[in-house]
Scaffold this motif. Structure first.
Motif, mmCIF file in Angstrom:
data_model
loop_
_atom_site.group_PDB
_atom_site.id
_atom_site.type_symbol
_atom_site.label_atom_id
_atom_site.label_comp_id
_atom_site.label_asym_id
_atom_site.label_seq_id
_atom_site.Cartn_x
_atom_site.Cartn_y
_atom_site.Cartn_z
ATOM 1 N N LYS A 188 10.350 -12.146 -10.507
ATOM 2 C CA LYS A 188 11.301 -11.048 -10.711
ATOM 3 C C LYS A 188 11.227 -9.964 -9.642
ATOM 4 C CE LYS A 188 11.122 -11.642 -15.702
ATOM 5 N NZ LYS A 188 10.690 -11.053 -16.966
ATOM 6 N N GLN A 189 10.122 -9.925 -8.910
ATOM 7 C CA GLN A 189 9.921 -8.854 -7.929
ATOM 8 C C GLN A 189 9.400 -9.429 -6.622
ATOM 9 O OE1 GLN A 189 7.115 -6.943 -10.630
ATOM 10 N NE2 GLN A 189 8.369 -5.080 -10.524
ATOM 11 N N GLU A 190 9.521 -8.619 -5.573
ATOM 12 C CA GLU A 190 8.956 -8.977 -4.278
ATOM 13 C C GLU A 190 8.392 -7.732 -3.622
ATOM 14 O OE1 GLU A 190 12.306 -11.029 -2.742
ATOM 15 O OE2 GLU A 190 13.252 -9.226 -1.965
ATOM 16 N N VAL A 191 7.560 -7.947 -2.616
ATOM 17 C CA VAL A 191 6.834 -6.868 -1.950
ATOM 18 C C VAL A 191 7.293 -6.766 -0.508
ATOM 19 C CG1 VAL A 191 4.542 -6.127 -1.187
ATOM 20 C CG2 VAL A 191 4.819 -7.173 -3.428
ATOM 21 N N ARG A 192 7.429 -5.534 -0.027
ATOM 22 C CA ARG A 192 7.724 -5.277 1.391
ATOM 23 C C ARG A 192 6.751 -4.221 1.901
ATOM 24 N NH1 ARG A 192 10.782 -8.826 0.497
ATOM 25 N NH2 ARG A 192 12.986 -9.015 0.909
ATOM 26 N N GLY A 193 6.129 -4.493 3.033
ATOM 27 C CA GLY A 193 5.327 -3.474 3.688
ATOM 28 C C GLY A 193 6.263 -2.455 4.320
ATOM 29 N N ILE A 194 6.042 -1.169 4.045
ATOM 30 C CA ILE A 194 6.925 -0.150 4.610
ATOM 31 C C ILE A 194 6.220 0.763 5.609
ATOM 32 C CG2 ILE A 194 8.589 -0.185 2.727
ATOM 33 C CD1 ILE A 194 7.259 2.344 1.618
ATOM 34 N N GLU A 195 4.887 0.737 5.620
ATOM 35 C CA GLU A 195 4.161 1.506 6.628
ATOM 36 C C GLU A 195 2.765 0.921 6.773
ATOM 37 O OE1 GLU A 195 2.867 6.052 7.826
ATOM 38 O OE2 GLU A 195 3.526 5.665 5.780
ATOM 39 N N ILE A 196 2.295 0.898 8.014
ATOM 40 C CA ILE A 196 0.924 0.465 8.265
ATOM 41 C C ILE A 196 0.372 1.303 9.412
ATOM 42 C CG2 ILE A 196 1.565 -1.415 9.829
ATOM 43 C CD1 ILE A 196 -0.834 -2.999 8.480
#
Length: 141
Positions: free
Chosen positions: A78-86
């Motif tokens: 139902k969900q997914e992950v995105r890196g937005i800052e590193i």
């Protein structure tokens, strides 16, 4: 949603097929309550021109383990992950051997996860210290 260690490691192995993680030979090796650990060999594949571990390869390890770690807390159907800052601070160089990236949760919100990723070598010496922020999104149909 809690996921057991063996399931998490098996899922990570599947998710890495035909990706940058496979190219860099990143292997997920341990998982537990609020952490995930992966290893990556240091060899010419991840060197910069001076024969040292490339900072970008370290960041790729950090983002790989930090992003995958967020999968422990979501329902991937139902969900997914995105890196937005590193961000990364490289504190020691490495020419050969193995490095280990361990992601530990700092903040687990409903939509934002903040992770600290420590990259160490075989002697537990700190190579890089990274921080990654992930956003959790609902999957679109």
């Amino acid at each position: 949603m809690a996921i057991d260690k063996n399931t998490m490691l098996e899922n990570c192995k599947k998710w890495c097929q035909n990706t940058l993680m496979e190219t860099l030979e990143i292997e997920f090796i341990d998982a537990g309550d609020g952490f995930l650990k992966a290893q990556m060999p240091v060899n010419p594949r991840v060197h910069q021109p001076m024969g040292l571990l490339h900072g970008g390869a370290s960041v790729a390890l950090a983002e790989s383990v930090g992003s995958a770690a967020s999968l422990m807390f979501i329902d991937p159907e139902k969900q997914e992950v995105r890196g937005i800052e590193i961000s990364a601070n490289h504190v020691k160089s490495k020419r050969a051997g193995m490095v280990y990236g361990t992601a530990k949760i700092i903040h687990k919100g409903r939509m934002v996860h903040l992770w600290e990723v420590r990259i160490t070598d075989e002697n537990d010496l700190l190579i890089s210290l990274c921080k990654i922020t992930n956003i959790v999104l609902d999957r679109t149909k």
